[in-house]
Every structure is written in C-alpha cells, then in structure tokens.
Design a protein around this motif. Structure first.
Motif, short mmCIF file in Angstrom:
data_model
loop_
_atom_site.label_atom_id
_atom_site.label_comp_id
_atom_site.label_asym_id
_atom_site.label_seq_id
_atom_site.Cartn_x
_atom_site.Cartn_y
_atom_site.Cartn_z
N TRP A 2 48.01 21.51 46.54
CA TRP A 2 47.35 22.11 45.38
C TRP A 2 48.27 23.09 44.65
CZ3 TRP A 2 43.29 21.26 42.39
CH2 TRP A 2 42.30 20.39 42.83
N THR A 3 49.08 23.81 45.40
CA THR A 3 50.03 24.73 44.77
C THR A 3 51.03 23.97 43.91
OG1 THR A 3 49.82 26.28 46.63
CG2 THR A 3 51.73 26.54 45.19
N LEU A 25 49.25 22.69 40.74
CA LEU A 25 48.86 23.67 39.73
C LEU A 25 50.03 24.15 38.87
CD1 LEU A 25 46.28 25.83 41.72
CD2 LEU A 25 45.84 24.39 39.73
N THR A 80 38.80 28.38 43.44
CA THR A 80 38.78 26.92 43.47
C THR A 80 38.29 26.36 42.14
OG1 THR A 80 38.26 27.08 45.83
CG2 THR A 80 38.00 24.94 44.80
N ALA A 132 41.07 26.61 39.64
CA ALA A 132 42.05 25.55 39.84
C ALA A 132 41.54 24.22 39.31
CB ALA A 132 42.38 25.42 41.33
N THR A 159 43.27 22.11 36.22
CA THR A 159 43.72 20.75 36.51
C THR A 159 43.02 19.73 35.62
OG1 THR A 159 44.10 21.40 38.82
CG2 THR A 159 44.02 19.04 38.33
N ALA A 188 38.39 19.39 44.27
CA ALA A 188 38.77 20.75 44.66
C ALA A 188 37.82 21.29 45.73
CB ALA A 188 38.78 21.66 43.44
N LEU A 202 40.38 21.76 48.62
CA LEU A 202 40.95 23.10 48.51
C LEU A 202 40.03 24.16 49.11
CD1 LEU A 202 43.10 25.05 47.52
CD2 LEU A 202 42.03 24.98 45.24
#
Length: 703
Positions: free
Chosen positions: A22-23, A26, A205, A208, A212, A319, A323
């Motif tokens: 996820w990092t 992003l 979350t 993010a 996205t 997510a 995540l």
C-alpha cells in the motif's frame, strides 16, 4: 480456501507485506490524484447524450464560434435613469472587455433599455485549456471593470457565462466538503468506538482509498474515455468516506468479538475476516454493480458518474479488507484503549437497545410490519408533489448569487430572452425559409439575418421568456418541429435552452430504463447470496418502500421547508441508485447474520440474535453514511442539498426503522419460508410460540 484467503492480510509476515504494498501504491497515486481536475470535462458534450440534437449541432456550430462560447450579459442600472455619462462609461467598458482574455468577437451593445433605467452589453466568453475555469476567470475580469463605478451606477455580470462561473466556484468548494465529511466521520467514530485512538486507523484507510480511487479514475478518464466532471468529484468523496467507513465498522465490530475468543490477535482477525468478509464483499459488489449500471444512461454526466463511483467503492472495499486488517493487527489490542477486549472477557452485559426492540417486535410481528409499511406508504405520498423536471438558472443555488441579482435587474428592463438566444444551423440555400418558419413560432420574439459560412447558415432567435423557463423549453420544441419540416434544410436547433430540454428528456429516459434493471440485478445478487427467493423479494420490497418514503418526505421538505423551486431532472435516478444499493448493504449485514444464526438455532431465534448482534453496528454505519451525505449541504447548490438530504434521510430511515423493525417483523412472521427453496427452509419446521410471547424457538436438532 476462503478461510486461508481471509487470513492473508493478518498473517504474521503478510501484514507487513500488505503495508509495504500500500505504501508503494500510494506514492504514484498521490501524484495522479492531483491531476484529476485536468481531465474533467464540463461542457455540453460531457453532460448530454451523443445523439441529442444540441450535441450533434456542436460540430456544425463550431465554424460560427458558437460551440465553445457562452454569452456574458453585462447590465448597468440607475433607478433614476441612466445618464449620457453612463452610456459613455458603458462604451468605454466595451472597449476594455475586448482585451480580456477569453473574450471573443465584438461586444454587442451597449444598448439602452426602453424605460431608460438600464444599459446592456453582451460579451461572448469562451473556455480555454483550463476548461470552464477559463470562463470563470473572464467573468471575474469583467466584474473587476465594474468595480470602478463608484457614482451609484449599478453593475452586474449575468447570463449563461455568469452562471457557469458561479457553478465552477460552487464545485470548487470540494476541499471544504472533504474536510467537513472527514470531521463528521471522526465524530461518529469517536462516539461509536469510545476510543480516542481507534478512529485514526479507519480514517487513514479511507484517505488511502480516496486517493487511490481518484488516481484510477484519472487513468480511466485519460486513457479509456471515462467522462468525469465537477459533479463526479464531490459525490465520489462522499461515497468513499461513507461506504468504506461502513465496511470498517462491520469489520472492527466482528474483530472485537473475536479478540475475546482468541488469545492471538492474528487468529482473531482471520476469523473476523472469514465471518464478516462475505457480507462486506457482497455489499460492496451490490453497490458497485448498481452504480456500474448507470453506464446504460444516455446522459453522459450520469454515464460517467456510475463507473467512477463504482471504482471508489471497490477500492474502498480493497482497502478495508487488506490495509485496515494489517494496521489493526500491527497495533494490537491497545488500539481499543481505554476498553481493550481481552481474551476470555465477556462482552457488554445486559439487554441492549436492539435486544429490547427485537423482544417488542416479536410479540405481534404481523401487526408491526403491516403498521410500519402503512406509515412508510403514507410518507411516500409526498412523491406526488415532487417536481423533478429541472431547475432554472436562478433556482440552481441555495443562496442568491450576484448573477441571479443581475438577471432580475436585466429581466425588468429588457426582454427576458435577450442575450441568450437559440440558434439554428441549416443549409445556406434554405436560410430564408428557415428564418420565416422560426419567426412564426410562438415564443420567438425575433430572428436575426442569416450568417453564412462554408455553405451553411446560422440564425439567432430571441426568446420571449426566460431561457431556462418551462415556457422557453416549449418554444424550443415548437421551433424544432417547425424547422425540421423544411425539406432539404437539414436544420438543427441548439443553444442553452435546447441543452436544458435535451437534458431533461435524457434524464427521464434513463430513469425509466435503469431503475427496473437495477431492481432485477440486485434481486439476483441477493438470491445468489442467500440461496433463496422469498427473502430477496421481501428485502427488495422493503428497500423500494423505504426509497419511496424518503423521496416523498424529501419532496415535502423541498417545497414547504427549504422552499426550493424543484429538483434536477437526474435527482430521482441518482437517489434511487444510492438508496437502493446502500439500503441493500444493511439488508445484507443483517440477513447474513440472521442466516448464520438460523442454521443452528432456527429462523425465529436467528432473527432476534441477528438484530441484537448487528443493530448497533448497522445504526453506526447508517449514521456515518447519513452524515457524509448530509455534508453535501455545505455546497451552495440545490442539487447537492437535495441529494444529500434525500440520501441521508433515507439511510437513517433504512437503518433505524426498516432494518430493525420492518425486516425483523417480516422475518419473524414469515419464518422458515424466508429461505425457500434453500436447504435451510427444509431443515426444520420453525415452530412458533403462542401469540403475544417472545420465546425463541428451540435449537435445531442435529446442528
């Protein structure tokens, strides 16, 4: 297999892999999301269907510089009568206007009103590479010229360009909407979790997911032809915050339960995902599929909104099942401080609110569901007063912008349709016949001489009525009928009034086609999920009744409380899709738990246990979703305020009354027939206690 997949995001090593992925995702997503505004399209083609006459005429009108311009009407007024010096000022300003960026051609005027109290100049403004923002900048520059009038001479910029500028500014307040939406979510999560720390993880979350999804939508708009406009942006923000937070609430609620049953938090999260995952996935899939069906719309603004919002929901789902579980497991039990769910501890003791509600409903379930249905039906009668045939320019804003003030002044002193004519493009050889036919149309005040370019002619028709009024729309219909009859002319009618007419007709067609398809699709999804036919039919009926009640109350509120002039033509369809799709969410949350409990204990006890177990989380989810949609009222647009109110009220009605009372009462009354023809229907006789008691049925033998 399902249990193995559910355990992946919470694995001892996998959780770190999920966070790393996820990092990495992003980093580019943040860059691409910031470019979403670059691919927004807000011109007529971005809203209208390609086969609409006002869209098809665009290419022909291009050579006359009519396709990409809007008239800005500059109005000067003095109650005591304009002076020669005022006329000189207006002439000097007209020369200044020509030097403003995005102003094209020669200004028309200045013209003095017959009553001698006002002056009017019409300036054509075009959009530039920045889109409609270019028109907004030009209108601001025009307004700046009028600031020099300090001697009592009134100055206003109105007309289509003025309203376009106001709309751009209203939509540009999306940053404030994001802040308000986030604040609403934070407050509700704090009240729900009673923890100052835990809400941070769902909020991170959701952020993010929003970034996205905006990046994905940018790529689709740039490379796959997806139509995105200002409306898409603010609805996407509200939907991702609301829907994704709902999924977080359901997951965290189940995770808290499992932490009391499992000493290892990794095992607790794996079990929570295994138990709640199917309901979350089914809910998100239902919403996404319903929204994707908006691609069947002919109105381009609606067609593009559907898949864009579906992307937001699916990214939010991704997510929340990857995540968020990883973050929760990494943080451990302390994230629930100050009330940490320790292994072996008991949950909340005593009867909760929803347990008491279930007990009350179980006494006379048939009387309860019939009474509730009648109340909802009475609320739905407000539908007969809902006017969803579009809004005039002056009625589009919740307040009264200077553009509307200017239009009032302009209409007092000049013909209502001056400055914003309809135009007809036809073959040059037929120009005079077209002019004669257009001049004879009732509602047309006058027709200009034809202007010929490259074998085609354009004629401008001044309307007697306000260009955005119903009377003007009827005039355009008559004008089209008249010029279409001229053999060999190939005449088409365009202009802002024609655009409004085509938009209303397309919206009506879209509602008639898409609403039945959405109903059938959602029914099939429920039937597959529940492996039954009766339950999906009853659940769909409750959702439709809830939608009708919400729209009925909305119609009454819009008319008698908020005093709105009506509703946008696309309002019923969008409200339907959001309420039905999101309402089914709560049906799925409740009924999947009821079915889970009914397997060992029977339908009656399953209904009561399911309500008791999910009532709190469903109510919290409804509050989040209602709060996020209510935040849309912060935009100074009637469309946003009406959509926000209708969806917020409908969601609250759905969670507090329909899910907890109506569906529970129906389940208790229908009993095992809810699951017909599945195996659960055939597994027990679903015995009932005598009327007036609430004792649950005995557990199933052999389960």
């Amino acid at each position: 297999m399902v249990r193995t997949l559910a355990s992946l995001p919470s694995g001892r090593v996998a959780k770190w892999v999920v966070l790393a992925l996820w990092t990495l995702l992003l980093v580019p997503a943040l860059l691409l999301a910031g470019k979403l505004g670059d691919v927004e399209e807000n011109d007529n083609s971005a809203w209208l269907p390609g086969n609409a006459e006002s869209t098809r005429i665009v290419d022909r009108a291009e050579k006359f510089r009519l396709a990409d311009t809007l008239p800005a009407i500059v109005v000067y007024d003095r109650p005591g009568g304009v002076t020669p010096a005022d006329m000189a000022k207006a002439r000097a300003d007209a020369e200044v206007f020509k030097g403003i960026r995005n102003v094209v051609g020669q200004p028309q005027g200045p013209v003095r009103a017959q009553d001698g109290k006002a002056i009017q100049t019409v300036v054509q403004v075009r959009k530039d590479r920045t889109g409609w923002e270019g028109i907004g900048k030009a209108v601001d520059a025009l307004s700046g010229v009028g600031e020099a009038n300090a001697d009592g001479l009134g100055f206003h910029v109105t007309g289509p360009a003025g309203y376009a500028s106001d709309s751009v500014k209203a939509f540009s307040e999306g940053g404030g909407l994001t802040t308000i939406t986030a604040a609403v979510v934070i407050v509700i999560l704090l009240l729900t979790y009673r923890s100052p720390v835990l809400p941070v993880l769902p909020l991170l979350t959701v952020g993010a997911a929003l970034v996205t999804s905006e990046a994905v939508i940018y790529l689709l708009a740039k490379n796959a032809g997806l139509t995105v406009n200002k409306q898409t942006g603010f609805i996407l923000t509200v939907l991702v915050f609301g829907a994704a937070t709902d999924y977080a609430l359901l997951l965290v609620s189940r995770y808290r339960e499992e932490l009391r049953r499992h000493e290892d938090r990794h095992e607790a999260m794996a079990e929570a995902l295994h138990r709640s995952g199917p309901a979350i996935v089914a809910s998100a899939a239902t919403v996404a599929v319903s929204l994707t069906l908006l691609m069947l719309a002919t109105l381009n603004s609606t067609k593009g909104l559907g898949p864009a919002c579906a992307v937001g929901v699916l990214v939010g789902l991704l997510a929340m099942v990857t995540l968020l579980p990883a973050l929760l497991v990494v943080c451990g039990r302390w994230i629930f401080w100050p009330v940490r769910p320790s292994y072996g501890s008991a949950g909340a003791s005593g009867e909760g609110v929803w347990t008491r509600v279930g007990t009350a409903v179980s006494g006379r379930p048939r009387l309860v569901w019939i009474g509730t249905a009648l109340v909802l039906g009475a609320m739905a009668t407000g539908l007969f007063g809902l006017r969803a045939d579009g809004l005039s320019n002056t009625d589009q804003f919740t307040g009264k912008p200077q553009t509307a003030v200017g239009e009032e002044i302009q209409s007092r002193h000049f013909p209502a349709g001056s400055g914003d004519p309809v135009f007809v493009v036809a073959r040059a050889a037929s120009a005079q016949r077209v002019r004669a036919a257009l001049s004879a149309v009732p509602g047309v005040a006058g027709v200009s001489a034809p202007r010929v370019v490259a074998g085609e002619a354009v004629l401008l028709g001044e309307l007697e009525d306000d260009p955005s009024s119903t009377a003007a729309l009827r005039t355009v219909e008559r004008a089209r009928t008249a010029v279409h009859r001229i053999e060999g002319a190939h005449a088409q009618v365009g202009g802002n009034t024609a655009v409004t007419l085509d938009t209303r007709e397309a919206a009506a067609r879209d509602s008639a086609v898409i609403i039945p398809i959405v109903l059938v699709t959602v029914f099939l999804i429920l039937a597959l999920l529940l492996r039954a036919i009766v339950a999906p039919l009853l659940l769909m009926a409750t959702v439709v009744l809830s939608f009708a009640a919400a729209l009925g109350v909305g119609g009454l509120m819009f008319d008698h409380v908020f005093h709105f002039a009506g509703a946008d033509a696309s309002f019923p369809l969008l409200t339907f899709v959001f309420l039905v799709a999101l309402g089914i969410d709560y049906n799925i949350f409740l009924v999947t738990r009821v079915r889970e409990e009914a397997l060992p204990h029977g339908t009656r006890r399953g209904a009561l246990t399911g309500l008791s177990a999910t009532g709190g989380v469903i109510t919290s989810a409804g509050l989040v979703l209602a709060g996020t949609f209510a935040a849309m009222a912060s935009l100074p647009l009637v469309f946003a305020a009406e959509l926000g109110f209708a969806v917020a009220f409908g969601v609250l009605l759905d969670t507090v009354i329909v899910r907890s009372v109506l569906v529970t009462a129906l389940t208790l009354d229908v009993g095992r027939w809810m699951w017909w023809p599945s195996g659960l229907f055939r597994r027990h006789d679903d015995p009932r206690p005598p009327s007036g008691t609430s004792d649950p049925e005995p557990a199933l033998a052999g389960t």
